[in-house]
Design an enzyme around this catalytic site. Structure first.
Site, PDB file in Angstrom:
ATOM      1  N   HIS A   1       5.025  -8.755  -4.389  1.00 26.86           N
ATOM      2  CA  HIS A   1       3.690  -9.081  -3.863  1.00 26.86           C
ATOM      3  C   HIS A   1       3.332 -10.551  -4.069  1.00 26.86           C
ATOM      4  O   HIS A   1       2.709 -10.891  -5.086  1.00 26.86           O
ATOM      5  CB  HIS A   1       2.637  -8.224  -4.569  1.00 26.86           C
ATOM      6  CG  HIS A   1       2.665  -6.787  -4.186  1.00 26.86           C
ATOM      7  ND1 HIS A   1       1.860  -6.246  -3.213  1.00 26.86           N
ATOM      8  CD2 HIS A   1       3.423  -5.769  -4.642  1.00 26.86           C
ATOM      9  CE1 HIS A   1       2.107  -4.959  -3.088  1.00 26.86           C
ATOM     10  NE2 HIS A   1       3.050  -4.642  -3.956  1.00 26.86           N
TER      11      HIS A   1
ATOM     12  N   GLY B   1       0.864  -1.181   0.000  1.00 20.76           N
ATOM     13  CA  GLY B   1       0.000   0.000   0.000  1.00 20.76           C
ATOM     14  C   GLY B   1       0.895   1.222   0.000  1.00 20.76           C
ATOM     15  O   GLY B   1       1.875   1.266  -0.738  1.00 20.76           O
ATOM     16  N   GLU B   2       0.586   2.147   0.851  1.00 19.94           N
ATOM     17  CA  GLU B   2       1.404   3.357   0.951  1.00 19.94           C
ATOM     18  C   GLU B   2       1.938   3.438   2.380  1.00 19.94           C
ATOM     19  O   GLU B   2       1.179   3.694   3.320  1.00 19.94           O
ATOM     20  CB  GLU B   2       0.529   4.565   0.584  1.00 19.94           C
ATOM     21  CG  GLU B   2       1.294   5.826   0.313  1.00 19.94           C
ATOM     22  CD  GLU B   2       2.438   5.657  -0.691  1.00 19.94           C
ATOM     23  OE1 GLU B   2       2.223   5.061  -1.768  1.00 19.94           O
ATOM     24  OE2 GLU B   2       3.548   6.099  -0.385  1.00 19.94           O
ATOM     25  N   SER B   3       3.234   3.216   2.517  1.00 19.86           N
ATOM     26  CA  SER B   3       3.800   3.077   3.859  1.00 19.86           C
ATOM     27  C   SER B   3       3.642   4.347   4.702  1.00 19.86           C
ATOM     28  O   SER B   3       3.428   4.258   5.911  1.00 19.86           O
ATOM     29  CB  SER B   3       5.269   2.668   3.771  1.00 19.86           C
ATOM     30  OG  SER B   3       5.992   3.608   3.010  1.00 19.86           O
TER      31      SER B   3
ATOM     32  N   CYS C   1       6.134  -5.451   0.413  1.00 18.53           N
ATOM     33  CA  CYS C   1       6.250  -4.136  -0.209  1.00 18.53           C
ATOM     34  C   CYS C   1       6.199  -3.000   0.828  1.00 18.53           C
ATOM     35  O   CYS C   1       7.147  -2.840   1.589  1.00 18.53           O
ATOM     36  CB  CYS C   1       5.203  -3.993  -1.309  1.00 18.53           C
ATOM     37  SG  CYS C   1       5.677  -2.765  -2.529  1.00 18.53           S
TER      38      CYS C   1
ATOM     39  N   GLU D   1       1.082 -12.141  -2.722  1.00 21.56           N
ATOM     40  CA  GLU D   1      -0.379 -12.305  -2.632  1.00 21.56           C
ATOM     41  C   GLU D   1      -1.042 -12.133  -3.997  1.00 21.56           C
ATOM     42  O   GLU D   1      -2.222 -12.444  -4.158  1.00 21.56           O
ATOM     43  CB  GLU D   1      -0.972 -11.332  -1.593  1.00 21.56           C
ATOM     44  CG  GLU D   1      -1.116  -9.876  -2.016  1.00 21.56           C
ATOM     45  CD  GLU D   1       0.186  -9.074  -1.921  1.00 21.56           C
ATOM     46  OE1 GLU D   1       1.267  -9.663  -1.804  1.00 21.56           O
ATOM     47  OE2 GLU D   1       0.103  -7.826  -1.985  1.00 21.56           O
TER      48      GLU D   1
ATOM     49  N   ARG E   1       5.723  -0.304  -7.677  1.00 19.15           N
ATOM     50  CA  ARG E   1       6.381   0.829  -7.002  1.00 19.15           C
ATOM     51  C   ARG E   1       7.127   0.345  -5.750  1.00 19.15           C
ATOM     52  O   ARG E   1       6.973   0.857  -4.653  1.00 19.15           O
ATOM     53  CB  ARG E   1       5.367   1.930  -6.651  1.00 19.15           C
ATOM     54  CG  ARG E   1       4.741   2.565  -7.888  1.00 19.15           C
ATOM     55  CD  ARG E   1       3.848   3.747  -7.554  1.00 19.15           C
ATOM     56  NE  ARG E   1       2.782   3.370  -6.645  1.00 19.15           N
ATOM     57  CZ  ARG E   1       2.696   3.755  -5.385  1.00 19.15           C
ATOM     58  NH1 ARG E   1       3.609   4.538  -4.867  1.00 19.15           N
ATOM     59  NH2 ARG E   1       1.693   3.366  -4.640  1.00 19.15           N
TER      60      ARG E   1
HETATM   61  N1  GLN Z   1       5.608   2.821  -2.950  1.00 15.90           N
HETATM   62  C1  GLN Z   1       4.964   2.373  -1.753  1.00 15.90           C
HETATM   63  C2  GLN Z   1       5.622   2.991  -0.513  1.00 15.90           C
HETATM   64  O1  GLN Z   1       6.623   3.608  -0.634  1.00 15.90           O
HETATM   65  C3  GLN Z   1       4.981   0.865  -1.660  1.00 15.90           C
HETATM   66  C4  GLN Z   1       4.226   0.281  -2.826  1.00 15.90           C
HETATM   67  C5  GLN Z   1       3.520  -1.006  -2.546  1.00 15.90           C
HETATM   68  O2  GLN Z   1       3.325  -1.416  -1.396  1.00 15.90           O
HETATM   69  N2  GLN Z   1       3.055  -1.629  -3.589  1.00 15.90           N
HETATM   70  O3  GLN Z   1       5.124   2.865   0.548  1.00 15.90           O
END
Ligand code: GLN
Length: 185
Positions: A168, A47-49, A79, A170, A133
């Site tokens: 990933h 996700g987005e950390s 990720c 999953e 990403r």
């Molecule tokens: N780019 C995201 C981050 O920096 C990580 C991307 C992902 O979990 N698919 O948190």
């Protein structure tokens, strides 16, 4: 066996259905009262950390989860999850749990080449690896074992009962990574 999946943001649903396919009961962690006194394993999804870190603090989930990880709760982090466990990030952002002795570079493959799939070895087994990403690991410290290297970059590591992948698992049908996690429980 009961596995908690951090479900405040990101790709948690895919982990839940993957665990279900392996016959493992899981539950979502969205708020403090979702955390039972004891459970067997934790998944930190992609996700987005930065958003997850903020929500972990705002929802008072940070301290209890950090304590549990430090006390040996098995963790599978993918990720953004890998970024949450890392002790350091290359750009000097403050860490989140910081329980893994690794430095990670966020969005390490750049915006253009941000997403790709490849097949490479995970602990000696070739598996499909979707990267979105993704970060990679730029430095490891004591107690960290390298599980995967792709194009000379470290993309999966283990430290004690913490397993972290930049890709990933999953999002594929392969269960190699899950089996390692479930065996650690
Ligand atoms: N780019 C995201 C981050 O920096 C990580 C991307 C992902 O979990 N698919 O948190």
């Amino acid at each position: 066996m009961r596995v908690g999946v951090l479900a405040v943001q990101g790709a948690f649903a895919e982990h839940i259905s993957k665990l279900e396919k392996s016959g493992v009961k899981s539950f979502e962690i969205r708020k403090l009262s979702d955390i039972p006194d004891s459970f067997d394993g934790l998944v930190l999804c992609g996700g987005e950390s930065t958003v997850m870190k903020k929500l972990l603090h705002e929802l008072n989930l940070f301290k209890p989860l950090k304590n549990m990880i430090e006390n040996g709760l098995p963790v599978l982090a993918t990720c953004a999850g890998m970024i949450l466990l890392a002790e350091k990030t290359d750009n000097g952002e403050s860490s989140c749990f910081g329980t893994m002795n690794i430095t990670v570079k966020r969005n390490a493959y750049g915006r253009q080449l941000g997403s790709f799939r490849c097949t490479d070895n995970f602990n000696g087994t070739p598996i499909e690896m979707p990267f979105i990403r993704a970060p990679y690991v730029t430095k490891i410290g004591n107690g960290v074992e390298i599980l995967s290297v792709h194009n000379d970059k470290i993309v999966a590591v283990r430290q004690g009962k913490q397993i972290a992948t930049a890709f990933h698992p999953e999002l594929t049908n392969d269960v190699t990574v899950y089996n390692m996690f479930l065996e650690s429980i």
